[in-house]
Design an enzyme around this catalytic site. Structure first.
Site, PDB file in Angstrom:
ATOM      1  N   GLY A  11       2.450 -19.657   7.234  1.00 45.36           N
ATOM      2  CA  GLY A  11       3.298 -18.499   7.488  1.00 45.36           C
ATOM      3  C   GLY A  11       4.770 -18.848   7.443  1.00 45.36           C
ATOM      4  CB  THR A 142       4.076 -23.044  13.396  1.00 46.19           C
ATOM      5  OG1 THR A 142       3.560 -21.848  14.006  1.00 46.19           O
ATOM      6  CG2 THR A 142       4.009 -24.164  14.416  1.00 46.19           C
ATOM      7  CG  ASP A 144       2.033 -19.025  15.878  1.00 47.59           C
ATOM      8  OD1 ASP A 144       2.757 -18.023  16.016  1.00 47.59           O
ATOM      9  OD2 ASP A 144       1.020 -19.043  15.154  1.00 47.59           O
ATOM     10  CG  MET A 189       3.802 -12.443  15.159  1.00 48.56           C
ATOM     11  SD  MET A 189       4.413 -13.087  13.579  1.00 48.56           S
ATOM     12  CE  MET A 189       3.837 -11.810  12.454  1.00 48.56           C
ATOM     13  N   GLY A 190       1.700 -14.824  17.946  1.00 49.08           N
ATOM     14  CA  GLY A 190       1.083 -15.980  18.596  1.00 49.08           C
ATOM     15  C   GLY A 190      -0.405 -15.719  18.759  1.00 49.08           C
ATOM     16  CG  LEU A 301      11.134  -6.800  11.801  1.00 47.18           C
ATOM     17  CD1 LEU A 301      11.448  -5.682  12.780  1.00 47.18           C
ATOM     18  CD2 LEU A 301      12.051  -6.712  10.577  1.00 47.18           C
ATOM     19  CD  GLN A 302       7.078 -11.781  16.278  1.00 46.05           C
ATOM     20  OE1 GLN A 302       7.044 -12.260  17.383  1.00 46.05           O
ATOM     21  NE2 GLN A 302       6.291 -10.768  15.928  1.00 46.05           N
TER      22      GLN A 302
END
Lengths: 413, 413
Positions: A11, A142, A144, A189-190, A301-302
């Protein structure tokens, strides 16, 4: 002197191109003759979509590369079958070995997350097995922040800055009508870890009272307890505007979970995509409490908001790219470059490496001492997160908008 | 010399506080003794929640006010009943008149959108009817850009810059996997007009090829034609990543529209809230075409993203606030301050005023010549939009995040 090949995978983040630049510049510095880039990760590599970065990255556009989000070279989510000696699993590895030989590659750098580290692990194992000296190095990336063995991951700091800024601004918006009871649920996200959701708490550094509640995927979650907490906040918070941060990967143990399946899909790595948690919770609040409620997904967006990048993040991403090239030079293979934190304040790091086996296919979750009860983060989490969002990179604008660097496909060799 | 009272109303923007500052500074300049601010618009005014801005806005925090999004004083969506001479409709007007008298108010400035201009109209009519000389002035503000009689509305330029930047960055994210067919549908605010959705096209100024399709609420829309266009783009666009901008207020003429009601609610002004258009279209693409599809709502972020403000917008918002105070001094009432564009390039404006009756409760839609076919905007639209997003304000940061000014409730008199 032989050549270096770099590819990007997984990603997008806003820092992955800084790692590309760092790896490229270190390769020039160390005297590697050519630096190649493979487009679209392994997928493009296997199709021979390769550019000569010495031509692509002239001096004047290197700064633009640093401020360009997503993967400049393109990305993929391709998974390698493990090499088990059979002809069936061998063919892809043979193709890659042939490409490396043709291009006279001494080191292959793969910038990505835990799935990409699986690729680094498999490739390095294969080349060791056939006694080929090519070096395979992983470069972490990442939003994340869930890779083991590195203090944090390039790309995370900028995403954390985006999330914190969004919460700071959203609180201003949500509190504008005074004591009108409203609930705003923001999904961050995550899939498996709550690091980025936790970063919402950084908004408090600049006067935000929220988020009132922060739910990370590591914690047990029940819709009933969530609704009780919302009711409590509506009653006792300083204003009646309740702002909630929820991890995309929240495990909703409730009948509501049944509805979740219509949102989910599985990618090639068999991770369930759990979008829609905030929307489900919005419906639960609407049904049980009945006040005005809104759900917001920060969505892509993040992870592509380069206009809000953290200078600390971009600079570290560049340095870890340099470090990866250094590791090739030092003769290592099957390792991932890492960031080691020496101190929170003053913030200080150095760069190391780790056997990629310790990273591949694993998820580093937030430790228990970074939580403060079921719906907040601890001081320790704040001390960990704060340095990562510092610094504002100088961003070149044109027409009132950020300038990005675009890859001209004519450079494919 | 008498006093000025200012209040803010309607949905937040990132420029409304610049208008507050401009009105305040002009009042000081023109020799008004005190400048009061009413908290939470008419609602707070009627509760006596009033601050003395001379105390609140010391010199050092005026710059912070300009970079603070949403309504510093708070807002409301209160609708006044029209005064018809009866006791029932009179009581609120009498209360307001009493407050103005107590505070020795010469002019009341109401910063807001078309609903707020309805309030300006009703108040000014009332005060004229009872032969009271207090001046009631409207100051335009809306990210929707849908007010008549002004070239554009303060707050719109910054929201447009947010939207254009988001599309620029999203395209980088959406194209990262090469020729993988994907559809990304981004919903932009605008209940009745597509101005802000149109601003997505500005991303093309900096090298974006998208958005591939732009659907504004002014245009006829059919789900069937939309799906045909998506299929065409998936087949013929330079990459297979189709990026679509859709107005929140799109009128979906299809069975899908039935599903829309579960998203809608009505606010006090009886506008239907049409959230969920992008999600509905996502489902349609999923069912008919079956490729990877994602919907994104920019949601509140687009109206509170002060970190991406347009300097042009903030400066004009400040000047139109000054202009409103000037209009009080000139003895006008029942008017709204306006921006008149003199030239696109070089961009140049001046400030005027208009009878608020021409603005209240009306919606200025995009004219036909700003469209290029059913799913794009014209060069004329680009020339109109481009100057409004120019300029990057210097934003003071602390802890890696923007600093905002918070209203201390102890200042309530």
């Amino acid at each position: 002197m032989k050549n270096i090949l770099i590819a990007q995978s997984g990603g997008p983040t806003v820092a992955i191109n800084s790692s590309l630049l760092g790896a490229f510049e270190a390769a020039k510095e160390l005297g590697f003759e050519k630096v190649y880039g493979a487009c679209f990760g392994l997928s493009g590599l296997l199709k021979g979509e390769i550019v000569n970065l010495n031509e692509v990255l002239s001096g004047s556009n290197r700064q633009l590369l640093m401020q360009t989000p997503s993967c400049f070279l393109g990305s993929c989510r391709k998974k390698l079958l493990p090499f088990d000696g059979t002809e069936k699993t061998q063919s892809t590895y043979l193709e890659i070995a042939q490409i490396f030989k043709t291009l006279n590659i001494e080191g292959f750098l793969y910038i990505g997350g835990n799935d990409s580290m699986d690729t680094v692990s498999k490739l390095s194992t294969y080349f060791k097995t056939i006694n080929n000296k090519v070096k395979i190095i992983g470069v972490p990336k990442t939003i994340d922040n869930d890779l083991f063995a590195t203090d944090h991951c390039p790309g995370f700091g900028s995403a954390a800055k985006f999330v914190a800024t969004a919460f700071l601004e959203l609180e201003r918006d949500c509190t504008v009508y005074g004591n009108k009871p409203t609930v705003t649920i923001v999904e961050v996200m995550g899939r498996d870890a709550g690091w980025l959701t936790a970063a919402s708490a950084l908004a408090r550094l600049n006067g935000a009272t929220g988020p009132n509640l922060i739910y990370c995927s590591e914690q047990n979650f029940s819709v009933e307890e969530f609704l009780t907490s919302i009711e409590h906040e509506l009653k006792f918070s300083s204003n009646k505007a309740v702002l909630v941060a929820v991890s995309e990967g929240l495990k909703i143990e409730s009948k509501a979970a049944e509805a979740k399946t219509d949102q989910g899909w599985f990618d090639e790595f068999c991770h369930a995509r759990n979008a829609g948690v905030a929307k489900l919770l919005e419906k639960a609040v609407c049904a049980k409490i009945g006040c005005k409620v809104r759900s917001i997904e920060l969505s892509l967006l993040q992870r592509c908001g380069a206009h809000l990048a953290s200078a600390t993040d971009l600079n570290e991403a560049k340095k870890i790219g340099e470090q990866a090239t250094n590791l090739v030079k030092e003769g290592l293979t099957g390792v991932m470059a890492t960031i080691n934190r020496k101190s929170d304040e003053p913030y200080s790091v150095d760069f190391g490496f780790v056997d990629v086996e310790q990273v591949a296919n694993r998820v580093k979750k937030m430790p228990a001492d970074m939580f403060n009860g079921p719906a907040d983060v601890s001081k320790k989490a704040m001390a960990y997160l704060k340095p990562l969002i510092q610094g504002d990179p100088d961003i070149e604008l044109e027409n009132g908008l950020p300038k990005h660097l675009h890859l001209n496909k004519n450079y494919i060799i």
